[in-house]
Design a protein around this motif. Structure first.
Motif, mmCIF file in Angstrom:
data_model
loop_
_atom_site.group_PDB
_atom_site.id
_atom_site.type_symbol
_atom_site.label_atom_id
_atom_site.label_comp_id
_atom_site.label_asym_id
_atom_site.label_seq_id
_atom_site.Cartn_x
_atom_site.Cartn_y
_atom_site.Cartn_z
ATOM 1 N N GLY A 77 -1.154 -3.823 0.165
ATOM 2 C CA GLY A 77 0.056 -3.296 -0.014
ATOM 3 C C GLY A 77 1.066 -4.631 0.437
ATOM 4 O O GLY A 77 1.092 -5.124 1.407
ATOM 5 N N LYS A 78 2.018 -4.462 -0.525
ATOM 6 C CA LYS A 78 3.158 -5.586 -0.161
ATOM 7 C C LYS A 78 4.387 -5.197 -1.006
ATOM 8 O O LYS A 78 4.271 -4.337 -1.784
ATOM 9 C CB LYS A 78 2.846 -6.992 -0.869
ATOM 10 C CG LYS A 78 2.528 -6.902 -2.316
ATOM 11 C CD LYS A 78 2.568 -8.614 -2.795
ATOM 12 C CE LYS A 78 3.924 -8.724 -3.432
ATOM 13 N NZ LYS A 78 3.972 -10.135 -4.142
ATOM 14 N N PHE B 147 4.369 2.582 2.063
ATOM 15 C CA PHE B 147 3.103 2.344 2.555
ATOM 16 C C PHE B 147 2.436 3.780 3.097
ATOM 17 O O PHE B 147 1.287 3.646 3.177
ATOM 18 C CB PHE B 147 2.993 1.090 3.288
ATOM 19 C CG PHE B 147 3.482 -0.116 2.572
ATOM 20 C CD1 PHE B 147 2.785 -0.455 1.547
ATOM 21 C CD2 PHE B 147 4.163 -0.642 3.477
ATOM 22 C CE1 PHE B 147 3.304 -1.814 1.011
ATOM 23 C CE2 PHE B 147 4.596 -2.108 2.958
ATOM 24 C CZ PHE B 147 3.948 -2.777 1.716
ATOM 25 N N VAL C 249 -4.809 2.453 1.206
ATOM 26 C CA VAL C 249 -4.131 1.076 1.452
ATOM 27 C C VAL C 249 -4.672 0.459 2.965
ATOM 28 O O VAL C 249 -4.481 1.338 3.781
ATOM 29 C CB VAL C 249 -2.459 1.064 1.489
ATOM 30 C CG1 VAL C 249 -2.073 -0.048 1.885
ATOM 31 C CG2 VAL C 249 -2.169 1.611 0.128
ATOM 32 N N GLY D 276 -0.541 -2.748 4.824
ATOM 33 C CA GLY D 276 0.570 -2.707 4.278
ATOM 34 C C GLY D 276 1.694 -3.804 4.818
ATOM 35 O O GLY D 276 1.770 -3.720 6.127
#
Length: 548
Positions: free
Chosen positions: A348-349, A378, A387, A390
């Motif tokens: 996650g970004k 996130f 995920v 994050g």
């Protein structure tokens, strides 16, 4: 850039704590004035009592709104309540406690009567709710303006998932709080001042520090750190992590020194940030200047902000790492060592984080999950393990435990600082050395954020911009391959615009506090190309606003 950036604060830079607290109680906001209204940003309501932006009236109204929000959603479990080391945090916590007790809510406050880091509160909510369902689940309030200057206060609601509340919740809470303020607090219920020595039965104690430190064994490889003899320096920057770092050193028998254990609500020991203000930002070389003086003394040197949700990583060979660089290294390392995470766990970004993350993610064979700015996006993925990591470009991140279960759903600066030491211990290389290896593999991107003037009307238009308004076909000599107003990961609105080419991108977002918009940009073709991207970004945004 102030000519005093990076220099020690002087007496004239320091707040008058007594005046600040007096204003908290004495000044009454007028919600017809925008600056005095309750407004929840990505991390809660923030303001200064001196500017009538964070006063007892605000906290009475916000807490009452949270009480009503809980009732609407049938939530009857306890509420975890903590605060950081800002001068306004303790008075605001006391105010909130009076309202919560009047509402008959069971409140858990710190056993040690000390500051509580944001990640410790998030972890407490998550761990409490692991074995509970429905109405009996817990939520929390953390009183903090994060890295903001000493005169500021902040107030944030974390619901049952333990992370930042989403906009549906915060918009309702803010609207209701402003209604209560406009009605001279009619409808707000509160008890008299609570005697800390004899709190009512509804107020219970919880060992945030003990629970957090003990649980770290489930997510960090302390054996590797200890056996490698990594010399760690941790600077809490006068924030809530100060006692946590010593407890970590004692519990896990690692070579860790608390570089500066001082807590001062004026932050007189700080060096000034880029604009000449005191700001506890561990990702700023100016704010971290006094910490950087010790870079040669440790294998890993770290900093945290006032509520410990942000991290700064300092290595002897490179100094303070760019947050984007450390995020990329962390992702590369974690997905190769956390073998019990889900095979389909994503990276996650946020949309303004470096594309180096995209390239690392592709190489390790994982799916990239790109979301708008704000850690709240996130939360669902961290909870169900879809995920694994994050992270935000502003030095905030969290990841999963060894077994692939959720750790925190809010940013954890202590965790990421410890990860830097684990990386150094396991790989034998500093995170900055590992980042240089990534640049040899993928190229060395230039990244910067700048501001551009914008009227309130232009900011509003930018926040709702349709990508079809972008008529340009090239950016800095490269073909535009995407113009986005919604995040690829979850199709949520960006509140701005992102334009992408093969080797560069820019994102433009309106500021929530100033008449400017922020341009984030990156180029894998060097600094000169980045400057060209930034220049053309302004023109593209201006044209798009004209076409909107």
């Amino acid at each position: 850039m102030s000519d005093r950036a990076g220099t020690r604060a002087t007496e004239s830079d320091l707040i008058n704590v007594d005046a600040l607290i007096a204003a908290y109680y004495e000044l009454t906001p007028d919600v017809s004035i925008p600056e005095q209204r309750v407004v929840f940003g990505t991390s809660g309501h923030r303001g200064s009592s001196l500017r009538t932006g964070f006063n007892e009236t605000h906290i009475l109204a916000i807490t009452q709104a949270i009480v009503e929000y809980r009732a609407q959603h049938g939530l009857t479990g306890p509420l975890f309540l903590g605060a950081d080391t800002h001068a306004l945090s303790a008075p605001a916590l006391a105010t909130a406690l009076r309202v919560l007790v009047a509402a008959g809510i069971r409140v858990l406050i710190d056993t040690h009567d000390e500051a509580v880091p944001t990640p410790a509160l998030s972890l407490a909510i998550i761990d409490y709710n692991r074995t509970r369902t429905g109405a009996e689940r817990a939520d929390g309030i953390i009183v903090t303006p994060s890295h903001n200057p000493p005169a500021d206060g902040g107030f944030k609601y974390n619901p049952e998932h333990g992370g930042p509340a989403d906009s549906d919740a915060t918009n309702w809470i803010a609207d209701r709080a402003n209604e209560l303020i406009a009605a001279d607090l009619e409808g707000v219920q509160s008890v008299a001042e609570i005697n800390p020595a004899e709190p009512p039965a509804l107020v219970e104690r919880y060992d945030f520090r003990g629970a957090y430190v003990e649980a770290l064994a489930e997510i960090i490889n302390f054996d590797a750190i200890r056996e490698a003899g990594i010399r760690i320096g941790a600077d809490p920057l006068g924030g809530a992590s100060v006692t946590y770092w010593q407890a970590i050193a004692d519990r896990y028998r690692i070579d860790l020194t608390v570089v500066n254990p001082e807590v001062d609500p004026r932050w007189a020991f700080m060096t000034l940030d880029w604009d000449g203000k005191i700001r506890m930002d561990p990702s700023s070389a100016n704010a971290m200047a006094s910490v950087l003086e010790h870079r040669a003394d440790y294998d890993i040197l770290t900093g945290n902000d006032a509520d410990s949700d942000r991290h700064g990583i300092v290595t002897p060979d490179a100094g303070l790492m760019n947050p984007n660089h450390f995020l990329a290294v962390s992702i590369d390392y974690l997905f190769s060592t956390r073998t019990n995470w889900r095979a389909d766990a994503r990276v996650g970004k946020t949309l303004v984080s470096s594309s180096m993350i995209d390239r690392v993610t592709a190489r390790i064979g994982r799916e990239l999950w790109e979301v708008p700015v704000g850690f709240k996006w996130f939360v669902p993925g961290l909870i169900d393990g879809s995920v694994g990591f994050g992270g935000e470009e502003s030095a905030g991140a969290s990841f999963l435990r060894f077994d692939g279960s959720v750790w925190t759903t809010d940013k954890d600066g202590i965790l990421l600082a410890l990860l830097a030491s684990e990386i150094r211990a396991v790989t034998g290389k500093s995170p900055s050395e590992l980042y240089r290896a990534l640049t040899e593999e993928f190229g060395d991107p230039a990244y910067e954020r700048v501001d551009a003037p914008a009227t309130p009307a232009q900011k509003a238009a930018l926040g709702k911009l349709d990508p079809a308004a972008v008529t340009a076909t090239e950016l800095a000599g490269e073909t535009i391959i995407a113009a986005l107003s919604h995040a690829p990961g979850n199709d949520a609105a960006l509140g701005g615009l992102k334009v992408v080419t093969e080797n560069a991108w820019f994102a433009a977002r309106p500021s929530g506090t100033e008449d400017v918009y922020k341009i984030y940009a990156e180029s894998f073709r060097g600094a000169e190309h980045l400057a060209q991207v930034q220049e053309e970004a302004r023109a593209i945004v201006a044209a798009a606003l004209g076409n909107a």
